[in-house]
Structure formats: C-alpha cells, structure tokens
Design an enzyme around this catalytic site. Structure first.
Site, PDB file in Angstrom:
ATOM      1  N   HIS A 193       0.820  -1.213   0.000  1.00  0.00           N
ATOM      2  CA  HIS A 193       0.000   0.000   0.000  1.00  0.00           C
ATOM      3  C   HIS A 193       0.855   1.265   0.000  1.00  0.00           C
ATOM      4  CE1 HIS A 193       1.024   0.742   4.196  1.00  0.00           C
ATOM      5  NE2 HIS A 193       0.852  -0.560   4.385  1.00  0.00           N
ATOM      6  N   GLU A 212      -2.320  -7.075   7.354  1.00  0.00           N
ATOM      7  CA  GLU A 212      -0.973  -7.051   7.918  1.00  0.00           C
ATOM      8  C   GLU A 212      -0.848  -8.013   9.104  1.00  0.00           C
ATOM      9  OE1 GLU A 212       2.033  -7.026   7.632  1.00  0.00           O
ATOM     10  OE2 GLU A 212       2.625  -4.914   7.440  1.00  0.00           O
TER      11      GLU A 212
END
Length: 224
Positions: A8, A82
């Site tokens: 990201h 994550e």
C-alpha cells in the site's frame, strides 16, 4: 498465473514509525495518494484481470486508481491484512521494530512456532494468507494474465520469503519493500511460486520515496 503483490501507499503511521496493524487502520498521506496514482500509471500495460485488497482501508485506497485504470472492481478479501503486532501495537521504538520484524522473518525461515508478543504465531499467519491466495487463484482458474493483490509490507515479505523459489528469509530480511513496492511472482499453490521481480522502491520512481519516514516494515530487517 502472474501474481503482483503490491504494498500500500504511505500512511501517517509509516511516517511516525508506528507498528500500526489494527483494523480498519489509517488512510494514506498526500504522498501515499500520489504513490497510488503513480503505481497505477506504471502498470497501465500490465494485463491485470483481477484486483484484490486487504480488509485494511489503506490497501483499498491504494488499489482504487489501479481499478479505475483497468476498469476493475476491487475485491476486499479476508486474510490479506498485515501481521498483527500484538503487544507491540503502535510502538515506535527501535527495539519494538526489531522484535516485530525479527519475529516475522523467523517465520519466513520456517520457525512457525514463534509467536508475536500477545499476538499470532507463524502457523496462524500462513494459514490465513495461504487461504486468501488460494481463493485468488481459484477465482482466476482458466484465465491467463495477471492478478494484482494490494497488501502490506511485513505480510508480503514474510509470505514470499517462505513460499517463493528465488527468495529465502535472508533475502526477505535484506530486501526493502517501500510503499507501493511490488513483488512479482509466477506459478500457483500446487506447482509453487517463482520470483520474477522484486521492486523495493515506490513503483512510480524514487521521487515518490520518503527518506524521512521511519516505516519499520519497509526497511532492511537485518540491519542493526
């Protein structure tokens, strides 16, 4: 199939050096939004047939320009998020960074019993990330081209470090993955994955890097 694992764009937590893994997480900084736009332009000629993002909103914002450019909806998929920091969540000190990255890189070395402080062990991470990638592959069955998955720095480095030929845990530790960096793999879960390319810098160019950001999951994890 070709699998693009895309980190990201920059977040406020990356700038501050926070271990920021909770849901739904922050959005992007102004630089992060520019990184996402540049990443999309860099992949304009890639035959992307499907686009996925994690359940953390920073990946969905990053994926949006790529989806617009290719006329694709972003599918939000469980399991791509994550690696949870557990008791290290929101910490910014160097020792916490080392403990977090040391734990996840040990998983890339196959030491899956190791556990994040008050968090998951390697078995839990690989179970959910493997399952997510398997769903991506199943949905692309019979199709050719490329699938793009927007995920997270530690998750991508750890998963690729154990699952892809051409990478090991030492490679994953030393090769940085800056915001909008891309790990390109080829293969499938049955025959295995092979590394095609590891682009550790922002895909739009070094002008989009932020050398002042602390960014614990984008650094050389083997550095002292």
């Amino acid at each position: 199939m070709k699998l693009l694992l895309i980190r990201h764009g920059e977040t406020p937590g990356n700038v501050l050096g926070q271990l920021d893994t909770d849901h739904p997480g922050p959005g992007l900084t102004e630089l992060g939004e520019r990184q996402a736009e540049a990443m999309a332009r860099s992949l304009v000629n890639e035959p992307i047939g499907a686009l996925y993002a994690s359940t953390l909103i920073r990946t969905q914002i990053t994926a949006a320009p790529l989806g617009r450019l290719h006329g694709l909806e972003t599918t939000v998929l469980e399991g791509l998020h994550e690696i949870e920091a557990g008791a290290l969540e929101k910490l910014t000190d160097h020792e916490s960074h080392k403990r977090y990255m040391g734990t996840v890189i040990s998983w890339a070395a196959g030491e899956l019993d190791n556990r994040m402080p008050a968090g998951p062990n390697g078995h839990a991470f690989f179970d959910r990330f493997d399952a997510a990638i398997a769903r991506v592959v199943d949905r692309a069955s019979g199709q050719h081209g490329t699938v793009a998955v927007v995920s997270h720095g530690a998750a991508i480095r750890t998963w690729a470090g154990l699952r892809a030929d051409g990478i090991d845990h030492e490679f994953a530790a030393r090769h940085v993955l800056a915001n909008t960096g891309i790990v390109a793999l080829e293969g499938d879960p049955d025959t295995g994955w092979k590394l095609i390319h590891w682009e550790g810098s922002p895909v739009g160019g070094l002008a989009l890097a932020d050398p002042a950001a602390e960014d614990p999951t984008g650094r050389d994890a083997a550095a002292p």
